[in-house]
Write a protein that holds these residues in place. Structure first.
Motif, PDB file in Angstrom:
ATOM      1  N   GLY A  95      -0.559   0.946  -4.210  1.00 16.40           N
ATOM      2  CA  GLY A  95       0.589   0.107  -3.892  1.00 16.40           C
ATOM      3  C   GLY A  95       0.285  -0.849  -2.766  1.00 16.40           C
ATOM      4  O   GLY A  95       0.577  -2.052  -2.847  1.00 16.40           O
ATOM      5  N   GLY A  96      -0.317  -0.332  -1.700  1.00 17.08           N
ATOM      6  CA  GLY A  96      -0.697  -1.186  -0.571  1.00 17.08           C
ATOM      7  C   GLY A  96      -1.730  -2.220  -0.966  1.00 17.08           C
ATOM      8  O   GLY A  96      -1.683  -3.370  -0.516  1.00 17.08           O
ATOM      9  N   LEU A 123       0.430   4.738  -8.962  1.00 14.15           N
ATOM     10  CA  LEU A 123       1.863   4.516  -8.767  1.00 14.15           C
ATOM     11  C   LEU A 123       2.220   4.501  -7.284  1.00 14.15           C
ATOM     12  O   LEU A 123       1.407   4.802  -6.423  1.00 14.15           O
ATOM     13  N   TYR A 124       3.460   4.135  -7.017  1.00 11.56           N
ATOM     14  CA  TYR A 124       4.016   4.240  -5.661  1.00 11.56           C
ATOM     15  C   TYR A 124       4.587   5.650  -5.512  1.00 11.56           C
ATOM     16  O   TYR A 124       5.709   5.940  -5.943  1.00 11.56           O
ATOM     17  N   GLY A 125       3.825   6.526  -4.871  1.00 11.68           N
ATOM     18  CA  GLY A 125       4.233   7.923  -4.804  1.00 11.68           C
ATOM     19  C   GLY A 125       5.379   8.193  -3.849  1.00 11.68           C
ATOM     20  O   GLY A 125       6.250   9.021  -4.114  1.00 11.68           O
ATOM     21  N   MET A 126       5.415   7.484  -2.725  1.00  5.70           N
ATOM     22  CA  MET A 126       6.404   7.801  -1.698  1.00  5.70           C
ATOM     23  C   MET A 126       7.807   7.335  -2.068  1.00  5.70           C
ATOM     24  O   MET A 126       8.795   7.864  -1.573  1.00  5.70           O
ATOM     25  N   GLY A 128       9.111   7.058  -5.303  1.00  7.25           N
ATOM     26  CA  GLY A 128       9.680   7.537  -6.559  1.00  7.25           C
ATOM     27  C   GLY A 128       8.867   7.347  -7.808  1.00  7.25           C
ATOM     28  O   GLY A 128       9.346   7.621  -8.913  1.00  7.25           O
ATOM     29  N   GLY A 129       7.642   6.875  -7.693  1.00 11.96           N
ATOM     30  CA  GLY A 129       6.780   6.789  -8.867  1.00 11.96           C
ATOM     31  C   GLY A 129       6.815   5.481  -9.611  1.00 11.96           C
ATOM     32  O   GLY A 129       6.469   5.421 -10.799  1.00 11.96           O
ATOM     33  N   THR A 198       0.843  14.688  -8.265  1.00 12.14           N
ATOM     34  CA  THR A 198       1.419  15.780  -9.063  1.00 12.14           C
ATOM     35  C   THR A 198       2.940  15.707  -9.134  1.00 12.14           C
ATOM     36  O   THR A 198       3.544  16.384  -9.975  1.00 12.14           O
ATOM     37  N   SER A 199       3.561  14.905  -8.278  1.00  9.19           N
ATOM     38  CA  SER A 199       5.024  14.787  -8.306  1.00  9.19           C
ATOM     39  C   SER A 199       5.510  13.782  -9.337  1.00  9.19           C
ATOM     40  O   SER A 199       6.538  13.978  -9.983  1.00  9.19           O
ATOM     41  N   HIS A 200       4.782  12.668  -9.500  1.00 11.56           N
ATOM     42  CA  HIS A 200       5.241  11.604 -10.397  1.00 11.56           C
ATOM     43  C   HIS A 200       4.217  11.227 -11.468  1.00 11.56           C
ATOM     44  O   HIS A 200       4.529  10.402 -12.336  1.00 11.56           O
TER      45      HIS A 200
END
Length: 411
Positions: A95-96, A123-126, A128-129, A198-200
């Motif tokens: 993302g950055g 993805l942008y993990g922080m 929401g994906g 693993t979250s999104h």
């Protein structure tokens, strides 16, 4: 180089269970240690996002910047450091890398001697994906994303822009090996490391392999970019040393707000007031506020004078408000309290019966603020007016500044 200390601290990894960023962090530290770098030899630069959580993990010098801007910060540090025994490592996520793509291209173009590590979890993990500019088409289909734009090939882009070394690594077992090669390579190197979210995203490496881009590696044989060295005078050598020469009779902290219009010498008047306070044995702070359009609109400055050290420059309840134009008055009038002493120019329309003086008439457009400051000093006897006159000695505008100070005697 320092070789006895560890690159990593004992801080717990802040990432979600199974997140691939921890593997990347450990691989980076091992690569640096195996190359002989100690904690004081390395500057780690990061930005916003999950990748930006690495700061407390490294025992090195660390800098934390805005989202996508870490390569620009790293470039500046590298050019200023100019030391082959030190290393600047920049870490950011995909993302950055998308947000700050121009900074990556600029570092590549200049080929400065630093290494950028892009932790690509697609993805942008922080937040929401959401998809990033490096999310692959297969991954976007898996996430049912309506983003049908082709992703960036950040590795090839860096190569085309001139990076000495750029590579994509998908195999975890090769992270440390490739990182060592990149860090050793003179010039700018970019290493894109595949990482799990693993979250999104994917739960396992075996699943991730279906959605990532094939590994690639490029090199450019170019001279390392350096900054042009100039012989300049140290700013501290040019600094004006203020040694107390006068006495002040104040017994408590005084906060002064000076308000006027852009181009009216508001900031200069505040600076001179603060310097006169220092010459009178006081502690002083000064800060200014004005719009982006510095040539028009309001200009407001705050000065704090005290016999005790000042630990906070904020001024919520001003003791004195000096307003010389409507622009400044409209900006500060709501900050006035029942204990504030207010002096305004006679042309300012105020619903309250504050004390008014002809600051603009006597001091002129550019000297009204200094005239108001001088009037208040004379009236309050906070310190001798000679302290303010001493401040302007030697200035190329000394004559006009002294005239503005003296004009207060006519009020």
């Amino acid at each position: 180089m320092e070789t006895s200390d560890k690159i990593l601290t004992k801080a717990k990894m802040p990432f979600c269970p199974g997140c691939g960023h921890g593997v990347c962090v450990r691989s980076t530290s091992k690569a640096l240690e195996n190359l002989g770098y100690g904690s004081k030899d390395v500057v780690m630069v990061s930005d916003i996002g999950c990748s930006g959580l690495v700061d407390p993990l490294f025992a090195t010098h660390t800098i934390h910047g805005l989202h996508g801007r870490s390569p620009a910060l790293g470039l500046g540090v590298t050019l200023g450091l100019d030391n082959p025994n030190k290393k600047v490592i920049v870490i950011q996520g995909d993302g950055g890398a998308t947000i700050g793509l121009q900074h990556i291209l600029e570092a590549s173009r200049r080929n400065v001697d630093m290494t950028l590590i892009v932790l690509n979890n697609l993805l942008y993990g922080m937040t929401g994906g959401q998809m990033s500019g490096l999310s692959t088409n297969n991954f976007k289909q898996f996430k049912h994303s309506d983003d049908n734009a082709e992703p960036y090939d950040i590795v090839n882009l860096a190569h085309q822009a001139g990076a000495a070394f750029s590579v994509r690594v998908n195999d975890i077992s090769n992270f440390e090996k490739i990182l060592k090669e990149a860090i050793e390579k003179p010039g700018f190197s970019l290493v894109e490391l595949s990482s799990l979210c693993t979250s999104h995203g994917m739960k396992k490496i075996s699943e991730l392999k279906n959605y990532i881009v094939e590994e690639e590696k490029f090199t450019n044989n170019r001279p390392v970019g350096v900054s042009l060295r100039r012989n300049t005078v140290n700013l501290f050598d040019r600094a004006k040393i203020l040694i107390p020469q006068f006495n002040s009779n104040i017994s408590e902290t005084i906060g002064v707000v000076i308000a006027g219009s852009a181009g009216g010498g508001i900031q200069s008047a505040a600076k001179m007031l603060a310097q006169a306070g220092i010459l009178s044995g006081l502690y002083a702070t000064m800060k200014g506020e004005y719009p982006i359009t510095v040539g028009t609109g309001f200009s407001v400055a705050e000065v704090i004078l005290s016999k005790k050290p000042i630990h906070f420059t904020g001024l919520e309840n001003p003791s004195i408000v000096l307003a010389v134009t409507e622009d400044g008055w409209n900006k500060v009038k709501n900050r006035i309290s029942s204990t504030s002493k207010v002096l305004t120019d006679s042309k300012i329309n105020s619903e309250e019966s504050y004390s008014t003086k002809e600051f603009l008439k006597e001091g002129g457009k550019k000297g009204a603020a200094l005239c108001a400051v001088s009037y208040w000093i004379n009236e309050s006897r906070v310190f001798p007016i000679e302290a303010l006159l001493k401040v302007v000695e030697g200035s190329k505008y000394e004559e006009s500044l002294r005239s503005a100070i003296k004009s207060a005697e006519n009020l």
